[in-house]
Design an enzyme around this catalytic site. Structure first.
Site, PDB file in Angstrom:
ATOM      1  N   TYR A   1       0.845  -1.210   0.000  1.00 57.03           N
ATOM      2  CA  TYR A   1       0.000   0.000   0.000  1.00 57.03           C
ATOM      3  C   TYR A   1       0.877   1.256   0.000  1.00 57.03           C
ATOM      4  O   TYR A   1       0.691   2.158  -0.813  1.00 57.03           O
ATOM      5  CB  TYR A   1      -0.911  -0.029   1.229  1.00 57.03           C
TER       6      TYR A   1
HETATM    7  N1  NAD Z   1      -9.110   5.867   5.162  1.00 61.23           N
HETATM    8  C1  NAD Z   1      -7.870   6.271   5.413  1.00 61.23           C
HETATM    9  O1  NAD Z   1      -7.353   6.205   6.537  1.00 61.23           O
HETATM   10  C2  NAD Z   1      -7.043   6.846   4.307  1.00 61.23           C
HETATM   11  C3  NAD Z   1      -5.871   7.565   4.633  1.00 61.23           C
HETATM   12  C4  NAD Z   1      -5.108   8.088   3.603  1.00 61.23           C
HETATM   13  C5  NAD Z   1      -5.500   7.922   2.300  1.00 61.23           C
HETATM   14  N2  NAD Z   1      -6.639   7.231   2.011  1.00 61.23           N
HETATM   15  C6  NAD Z   1      -7.000   7.069   0.607  1.00 61.23           C
HETATM   16  O2  NAD Z   1      -8.271   7.639   0.383  1.00 61.23           O
HETATM   17  C7  NAD Z   1      -8.918   6.937  -0.676  1.00 61.23           C
HETATM   18  C8  NAD Z   1     -10.295   6.492  -0.240  1.00 61.23           C
HETATM   19  O3  NAD Z   1     -10.144   5.672   0.889  1.00 61.23           O
HETATM   20  P1  NAD Z   1     -11.372   5.228   1.801  1.00 61.23           P
HETATM   21  O4  NAD Z   1     -10.821   5.100   3.163  1.00 61.23           O
HETATM   22  O5  NAD Z   1     -12.549   6.072   1.548  1.00 61.23           O
HETATM   23  O6  NAD Z   1     -11.594   3.727   1.232  1.00 61.23           O
HETATM   24  P2  NAD Z   1     -12.901   2.794   1.233  1.00 61.23           P
HETATM   25  O7  NAD Z   1     -12.363   1.395   1.281  1.00 61.23           O
HETATM   26  O8  NAD Z   1     -13.859   3.229   2.263  1.00 61.23           O
HETATM   27  O9  NAD Z   1     -13.524   3.065  -0.222  1.00 61.23           O
HETATM   28  C9  NAD Z   1     -12.795   2.730  -1.386  1.00 61.23           C
HETATM   29  C10 NAD Z   1     -13.773   2.527  -2.542  1.00 61.23           C
HETATM   30  O10 NAD Z   1     -13.001   2.168  -3.706  1.00 61.23           O
HETATM   31  C11 NAD Z   1     -13.689   1.158  -4.399  1.00 61.23           C
HETATM   32  N3  NAD Z   1     -12.747   0.378  -5.210  1.00 61.23           N
HETATM   33  C12 NAD Z   1     -11.746  -0.423  -4.766  1.00 61.23           C
HETATM   34  N4  NAD Z   1     -11.167  -1.030  -5.798  1.00 61.23           N
HETATM   35  C13 NAD Z   1     -11.775  -0.599  -6.919  1.00 61.23           C
HETATM   36  C14 NAD Z   1     -11.619  -0.892  -8.301  1.00 61.23           C
HETATM   37  N5  NAD Z   1     -10.715  -1.776  -8.731  1.00 61.23           N
HETATM   38  N6  NAD Z   1     -12.422  -0.270  -9.186  1.00 61.23           N
HETATM   39  C15 NAD Z   1     -13.366   0.602  -8.751  1.00 61.23           C
HETATM   40  N7  NAD Z   1     -13.582   0.889  -7.455  1.00 61.23           N
HETATM   41  C16 NAD Z   1     -12.803   0.296  -6.552  1.00 61.23           C
HETATM   42  C17 NAD Z   1     -14.331   0.301  -3.309  1.00 61.23           C
HETATM   43  O11 NAD Z   1     -15.412  -0.461  -3.818  1.00 61.23           O
HETATM   44  C18 NAD Z   1     -14.750   1.368  -2.310  1.00 61.23           C
HETATM   45  O12 NAD Z   1     -16.078   1.798  -2.537  1.00 61.23           O
HETATM   46  C19 NAD Z   1      -7.972   5.793  -1.047  1.00 61.23           C
HETATM   47  O13 NAD Z   1      -7.156   6.192  -2.124  1.00 61.23           O
HETATM   48  C20 NAD Z   1      -7.125   5.617   0.196  1.00 61.23           C
HETATM   49  O14 NAD Z   1      -5.882   5.031  -0.074  1.00 61.23           O
HETATM   50  C21 NAD Z   1      -7.424   6.695   2.985  1.00 61.23           C
END
Ligand code: NAD
Length: 258
Positions: free
Chosen positions: A161
């Site tokens: 990741y």
């Molecule tokens: N939550 C955290 O702590 C955090 C921190 C830093 C960065 N981020 C980043 O923020 C972004 C959103 O994270 P989140 O926490 O809302 O995640 P989440 O898991 O709640 O949502 C991610 C969404 O992406 C979709 N997805 C995954 N693979 C896919 C694919 N191949 N095609 C289409 N859709 C797909 C999933 O179905 C899901 O609805 C990500 O890039 C994550 O890396 C999150």
């Protein structure tokens, strides 16, 4: 249609990937309230339809498109469907990502690294390559990549990741520099932990332990809220952001040192 480089068109149409929940959904809500027509792209069709229905009830102009961004052909079809329904895009938010399984990097399976890179890096690349050419032809566009502080600092036991997010940061810098004079700006956001489904389902005690560990290194001692990330993304999608490209925007409650 805008053809003057750097002149914002009089329409606002965005694609947000990973739009069915969490940070992606918050970005969709925010862009819709800023007057965008928003295409919600996600591979989770059931969740997508539910959130699109509820956004429409609030008056938003949204389109739900089921797409797995790891598949180039699906991305091309999703784009054709989006442009036919909403019109030419002015913003792309590459937000979809997976965490992958956790464990020591020395024991990690290369296939698992590939699975994580397929979504987090190649998925974003597919969307950029499908969507940006028309933005270039229009002389205006905004690309926002949702990376992570993990891409700057590394994350023990989440090596794939963290490496994928470092790749996304680097892609942002390269593409931003390549396109700097075209009217298409490319930036990324590096949040610290947000309390979303990305961490999976845990027993209550386990979840509390995980959350405490995640917050140890955040000076503000709390999760970033999804609406706070959405606020930054909305600015980066807008004409209010006009002299930043290839840049990395911190939103980590004081954690990041660069
Ligand atoms: N939550 C955290 O702590 C955090 C921190 C830093 C960065 N981020 C980043 O923020 C972004 C959103 O994270 P989140 O926490 O809302 O995640 P989440 O898991 O709640 O949502 C991610 C969404 O992406 C979709 N997805 C995954 N693979 C896919 C694919 N191949 N095609 C289409 N859709 C797909 C999933 O179905 C899901 O609805 C990500 O890039 C994550 O890396 C999150």
């Amino acid at each position: 249609m805008s053809t003057v480089v750097g002149q914002e068109p009089d329409w606002r149409i965005a694609v947000v990937t990973g739009a069915a929940r969490g940070i992606g959904l918050a970005i969709c809500e925010r862009l819709a309230s800023d007057g965008y027509a928003v295409a919600l792209w996600d591979r989770d069709e059931a969740a997508l339809d539910a959130v699109a229905g509820s956004l429409r009830k609030q008056g938003a102009n949204v389109l739900a498109v089921a797409v797995d961004i790891t598949d180039r052909e699906q991305v091309n079809r999703a784009l054709a469907q989006t442009v036919a329904a909403l019109g030419p895009l002015t913003a792309l938010v590459n937000n979809a990502a997976i965490l992958g399984s956790s464990g020591p990097t020395v024991e990690a399976s290369p296939d698992e690294w590939k699975r994580v890179f397929d979504v987090n890096v190649f998925g974003a690349l597919h969307c950029v390559q499908a969507i940006v050419p028309a933005m270039l032809a229009n002389g205006w566009g905004r690309v926002v990549n949702v990376a992570s502080i993990a891409g700057k600092e590394g994350n023990p036991f989440a090596g794939a990741y963290a490496a994928s997010k470092a790749a996304l940061i680097s892609m942002t810098k390269s593409l931003g520099k390549e396109l700097a004079a075209t009217g298409v700006l490319v930036n990324c956001i590096t949040p610290s932990a947000a309390d979303t489904d990305i961490f999976g389902v845990h027993e209550e005690g386990q979840r509390a332990q995980l959350q405490a560990r995640l917050l140890e290194r955040v000076p503000m001692k709390r999760f970033v809220r999804v609406d706070e990330v959405a606020e930054m993304a909305a600015w980066l999608c807008s004409s209010r952001c006009s002299f930043s490209t290839g840049a990395v925007f911190d939103i980590s409650g004081g954690r990041a040192v660069y």
